[in-house]
Write a protein that holds these residues in place. Sequence first.
Motif, PDB file in Angstrom:
ATOM      1  N   MET A   1       0.790  -0.826  -0.680  1.00 41.63           N
ATOM      2  CA  MET A   1      -0.061   0.370  -0.127  1.00 41.63           C
ATOM      3  C   MET A   1       1.122   1.332  -0.168  1.00 41.63           C
ATOM      4  O   MET A   1       1.901   1.422   0.958  1.00 41.63           O
ATOM      5  CB  MET A   1      -0.907   0.009   0.744  1.00 41.63           C
ATOM      6  N   THR A   2       0.620   2.441  -0.987  1.00 43.05           N
ATOM      7  CA  THR A   2       1.173   3.591  -0.808  1.00 43.05           C
ATOM      8  C   THR A   2       0.246   4.245  -0.303  1.00 43.05           C
ATOM      9  O   THR A   2      -0.952   4.607  -0.531  1.00 43.05           O
ATOM     10  CB  THR A   2       1.573   3.806  -2.406  1.00 43.05           C
ATOM     11  N   THR A   3       0.775   5.544   0.150  1.00 41.85           N
ATOM     12  CA  THR A   3       0.271   7.100   0.628  1.00 41.85           C
ATOM     13  C   THR A   3       0.833   8.340  -0.098  1.00 41.85           C
ATOM     14  O   THR A   3       1.859   8.176  -0.381  1.00 41.85           O
ATOM     15  CB  THR A   3      -0.307   7.272   1.963  1.00 41.85           C
ATOM     16  N   THR A   4      -0.450   8.520  -0.024  1.00 38.38           N
ATOM     17  CA  THR A   4       0.531  10.400  -0.998  1.00 38.38           C
ATOM     18  C   THR A   4       0.666  11.200   0.252  1.00 38.38           C
ATOM     19  O   THR A   4       0.014  11.044   1.916  1.00 38.38           O
ATOM     20  CB  THR A   4      -1.372  11.074  -1.368  1.00 38.38           C
ATOM     21  N   PRO A   5       2.007  11.498  -0.463  1.00 37.49           N
ATOM     22  CA  PRO A   5       2.859  12.181   0.846  1.00 37.49           C
ATOM     23  C   PRO A   5       1.843  13.853   1.386  1.00 37.49           C
ATOM     24  O   PRO A   5       1.032  14.237   0.381  1.00 37.49           O
ATOM     25  CB  PRO A   5       4.101  13.321  -0.343  1.00 37.49           C
ATOM     26  N   LEU A   6       1.706  13.861   2.646  1.00 37.89           N
ATOM     27  CA  LEU A   6       0.600  14.815   3.244  1.00 37.89           C
ATOM     28  C   LEU A   6       1.569  16.476   3.726  1.00 37.89           C
ATOM     29  O   LEU A   6       1.238  17.047   3.381  1.00 37.89           O
ATOM     30  CB  LEU A   6       0.524  13.944   4.559  1.00 37.89           C
ATOM     31  N   PHE A   7       3.085  16.477   3.551  1.00 38.14           N
ATOM     32  CA  PHE A   7       3.829  17.205   4.346  1.00 38.14           C
ATOM     33  C   PHE A   7       4.784  17.750   3.321  1.00 38.14           C
ATOM     34  O   PHE A   7       5.150  17.542   2.248  1.00 38.14           O
ATOM     35  CB  PHE A   7       4.876  17.011   5.052  1.00 38.14           C
ATOM     36  N   ALA A   8       4.604  18.903   3.258  1.00 36.32           N
ATOM     37  CA  ALA A   8       6.104  20.078   2.313  1.00 36.32           C
ATOM     38  C   ALA A   8       7.570  18.952   2.246  1.00 36.32           C
ATOM     39  O   ALA A   8       7.480  18.924   3.606  1.00 36.32           O
ATOM     40  CB  ALA A   8       6.097  21.206   2.606  1.00 36.32           C
ATOM     41  N   PRO A   9       8.475  18.886   1.845  1.00 36.93           N
ATOM     42  CA  PRO A   9       9.816  19.006   1.822  1.00 36.93           C
ATOM     43  C   PRO A   9      10.389  19.144   3.273  1.00 36.93           C
ATOM     44  O   PRO A   9      11.692  19.711   3.679  1.00 36.93           O
ATOM     45  CB  PRO A   9      10.215  19.095   0.907  1.00 36.93           C
ATOM     46  N   THR A  10       9.772  20.902   3.365  1.00 40.35           N
ATOM     47  CA  THR A  10      10.463  21.468   4.425  1.00 40.35           C
ATOM     48  C   THR A  10       9.302  21.197   5.346  1.00 40.35           C
ATOM     49  O   THR A  10       9.995  22.262   6.531  1.00 40.35           O
ATOM     50  CB  THR A  10      10.113  22.595   3.724  1.00 40.35           C
ATOM     51  N   THR A  11       9.066  20.611   5.944  1.00 37.12           N
ATOM     52  CA  THR A  11       7.924  20.864   6.837  1.00 37.12           C
ATOM     53  C   THR A  11       9.029  20.445   8.781  1.00 37.12           C
ATOM     54  O   THR A  11       8.335  21.352   9.384  1.00 37.12           O
ATOM     55  CB  THR A  11       6.493  19.191   6.999  1.00 37.12           C
ATOM     56  N   LEU A  12      10.245  19.291   8.389  1.00 28.45           N
ATOM     57  CA  LEU A  12      11.314  19.253   9.358  1.00 28.45           C
ATOM     58  C   LEU A  12      12.272  20.008   9.005  1.00 28.45           C
ATOM     59  O   LEU A  12      12.744  19.361  10.224  1.00 28.45           O
ATOM     60  CB  LEU A  12      10.959  17.861  10.045  1.00 28.45           C
ATOM     61  N   ALA A  13      12.345  21.052   8.589  1.00 28.07           N
ATOM     62  CA  ALA A  13      13.383  21.907   8.231  1.00 28.07           C
ATOM     63  C   ALA A  13      13.781  22.168   9.417  1.00 28.07           C
ATOM     64  O   ALA A  13      13.247  22.665  10.064  1.00 28.07           O
ATOM     65  CB  ALA A  13      13.400  22.820   7.153  1.00 28.07           C
ATOM     66  N   GLY A  14      14.974  22.802   9.533  1.00 30.91           N
ATOM     67  CA  GLY A  14      15.776  23.028  11.093  1.00 30.91           C
ATOM     68  C   GLY A  14      15.082  21.882  11.865  1.00 30.91           C
ATOM     69  O   GLY A  14      15.957  22.379  13.273  1.00 30.91           O
ATOM     70  N   LYS A  15      14.380  21.148  11.647  1.00 31.44           N
ATOM     71  CA  LYS A  15      15.142  20.374  13.018  1.00 31.44           C
ATOM     72  C   LYS A  15      16.029  19.403  12.809  1.00 31.44           C
ATOM     73  O   LYS A  15      16.629  18.577  12.085  1.00 31.44           O
ATOM     74  CB  LYS A  15      13.415  18.784  13.071  1.00 31.44           C
ATOM     75  N   ARG A  16      16.582  18.558  13.822  1.00 29.68           N
ATOM     76  CA  ARG A  16      17.573  17.880  14.418  1.00 29.68           C
ATOM     77  C   ARG A  16      17.018  16.737  14.877  1.00 29.68           C
ATOM     78  O   ARG A  16      16.513  17.225  16.480  1.00 29.68           O
ATOM     79  CB  ARG A  16      18.953  18.632  14.914  1.00 29.68           C
ATOM     80  N   ILE A  17      16.608  15.515  14.715  1.00 29.77           N
ATOM     81  CA  ILE A  17      16.314  14.763  15.636  1.00 29.77           C
ATOM     82  C   ILE A  17      16.835  13.208  15.595  1.00 29.77           C
ATOM     83  O   ILE A  17      17.700  12.531  14.753  1.00 29.77           O
ATOM     84  CB  ILE A  17      15.146  13.933  14.781  1.00 29.77           C
ATOM     85  N   LEU A  18      16.734  12.298  16.533  1.00 30.60           N
ATOM     86  CA  LEU A  18      17.203  11.618  16.916  1.00 30.60           C
ATOM     87  C   LEU A  18      16.701   9.997  16.707  1.00 30.60           C
ATOM     88  O   LEU A  18      15.565  10.351  17.946  1.00 30.60           O
ATOM     89  CB  LEU A  18      18.364  11.406  18.225  1.00 30.60           C
ATOM     90  N   ILE A  19      17.115   9.138  16.785  1.00 31.95           N
ATOM     91  CA  ILE A  19      15.994   8.133  16.630  1.00 31.95           C
ATOM     92  C   ILE A  19      16.969   7.100  17.083  1.00 31.95           C
ATOM     93  O   ILE A  19      17.473   6.314  16.223  1.00 31.95           O
ATOM     94  CB  ILE A  19      15.731   7.093  15.304  1.00 31.95           C
ATOM     95  N   THR A  20      16.859   6.344  18.646  1.00 37.51           N
ATOM     96  CA  THR A  20      16.696   4.514  18.853  1.00 37.51           C
ATOM     97  C   THR A  20      16.940   3.662  17.820  1.00 37.51           C
ATOM     98  O   THR A  20      15.053   3.720  17.433  1.00 37.51           O
ATOM     99  CB  THR A  20      16.859   4.624  20.133  1.00 37.51           C
ATOM    100  N   GLY A  21      17.651   3.025  18.657  1.00 35.10           N
ATOM    101  CA  GLY A  21      16.892   1.894  17.590  1.00 35.10           C
ATOM    102  C   GLY A  21      16.937   1.925  16.071  1.00 35.10           C
ATOM    103  O   GLY A  21      16.505   1.007  15.303  1.00 35.10           O
ATOM    104  N   GLY A  22      17.674   2.905  15.419  1.00 31.94           N
ATOM    105  CA  GLY A  22      17.354   3.362  14.078  1.00 31.94           C
ATOM    106  C   GLY A  22      18.187   2.442  13.339  1.00 31.94           C
ATOM    107  O   GLY A  22      18.181   3.040  12.357  1.00 31.94           O
ATOM    108  N   GLY A  23      18.282   1.744  13.062  1.00 28.10           N
ATOM    109  CA  GLY A  23      19.679   0.872  11.884  1.00 28.10           C
ATOM    110  C   GLY A  23      18.426  -0.035  11.353  1.00 28.10           C
ATOM    111  O   GLY A  23      18.565  -0.646  10.540  1.00 28.10           O
ATOM    112  N   THR A  24      17.127  -0.738  12.757  1.00 31.40           N
ATOM    113  CA  THR A  24      16.448  -1.719  11.870  1.00 31.40           C
ATOM    114  C   THR A  24      14.915  -1.256  11.658  1.00 31.40           C
ATOM    115  O   THR A  24      14.559  -0.453  13.125  1.00 31.40           O
ATOM    116  CB  THR A  24      16.635  -2.207  12.347  1.00 31.40           C
ATOM    117  N   GLY A  25      13.774  -1.843  11.165  1.00 31.58           N
ATOM    118  CA  GLY A  25      12.700  -2.072  11.895  1.00 31.58           C
ATOM    119  C   GLY A  25      12.229  -0.504  11.558  1.00 31.58           C
ATOM    120  O   GLY A  25      12.334  -0.153  10.595  1.00 31.58           O
ATOM    121  N   LEU A  26      11.118  -0.066  12.420  1.00 32.95           N
ATOM    122  CA  LEU A  26      10.374   1.090  12.243  1.00 32.95           C
ATOM    123  C   LEU A  26      11.489   2.253  11.749  1.00 32.95           C
ATOM    124  O   LEU A  26      11.232   3.279  11.221  1.00 32.95           O
ATOM    125  CB  LEU A  26       9.448   0.880  14.162  1.00 32.95           C
ATOM    126  N   GLY A  27      12.322   2.206  13.234  1.00 34.51           N
ATOM    127  CA  GLY A  27      13.049   3.382  13.552  1.00 34.51           C
ATOM    128  C   GLY A  27      13.939   3.588  11.409  1.00 34.51           C
ATOM    129  O   GLY A  27      13.964   5.002  11.870  1.00 34.51           O
TER     130      GLY A  27
END
Length: 299
Positions: A1-27
């Motif tokens: 299933m694919t979904t249409t993008p909901l956000f502009a490519p600048t929605t998170l501009a300037g954000k710096r986000i850490l994802i723990t467990g980011g090497g696999t799976g949902l992260g």
Amino acid sequence: MTTTPLFAPTTLAGKRILITGGGTGLGRGVARHLVDNGAEVHLWGRRPAVLEEAAAEASASRPGSVHWQTVDVRKADLVGAAMDEIWDRHGPLTGVINNAAANFIAPTESLSARGFEAVTSTVMNGSFNTAHAAGKRWIAGKQKGVVLSTLTTWVWSGSAFVVPSAMAKAAVHAMTMSLAVEWARYGIRFNAIASGPIPTDYAWEMLNPTDKSAVGATQADQVPAGRMGTIEELANLTTFLLSDGCDYLTGQTIAMDGGQMLAGPGTFAGLTSMSDEDWVAAREKSKAASEVAKSQRGV
């Protein structure tokens, strides 16, 4: 299933986000979407080769936008040192996704103390260590921040055969509500997403290792919507919760599960039909998957 993008490519501009467990799976899956929406992303995990591969994959559309560190979130001193490195080299984080987890199905009477601690220390201690380390720095720097935790609907219902995970995720649910109140005055928001089944390779090997174990919460026929969730749907909700578009939303765990919790709930109660021999087979399959993961982090 694919979904249409909901956000502009600048929605998170300037954000710096850490994802723990980011090497696999949902992260790993969500990281690419955050980059596509303008964020700089940091990945933590314990397997360097996997993290390097995940970072390259997530930053394909914007080379250099994803960074990674090998960090054991169970150890507060290592978390603090890694946070210092991010602050010093890149600048303050704006958001943290507590996604690192460990889990496996097992009859609770067969659990060892080590097995219990492996799950609870990663989920509960790791989530607190990461949120605490980021929060202290945000408060000291008078900066706003967002902590978003990956949970399950077991935080409301509990679940047989995954008791350590259910206990630990319920603790993170409590942390989400508690610190949402305590740190709101600093502009720090806490929320969580309790998603229904979204297939990922390693998690499915641990939670659905054999045909006989395929009667639990990982099955589409247990979801009223009649299907699994997708990474794209999870990423859409994640992007919204990390954005500046919902500063008034805090202290909430949002179920996104196709109605599974309301109909079921979505737990592993169906595994009561498994025999001792079935459990031996499931344990061997899960053990093999775990050994592969250990070899990738040199343990």
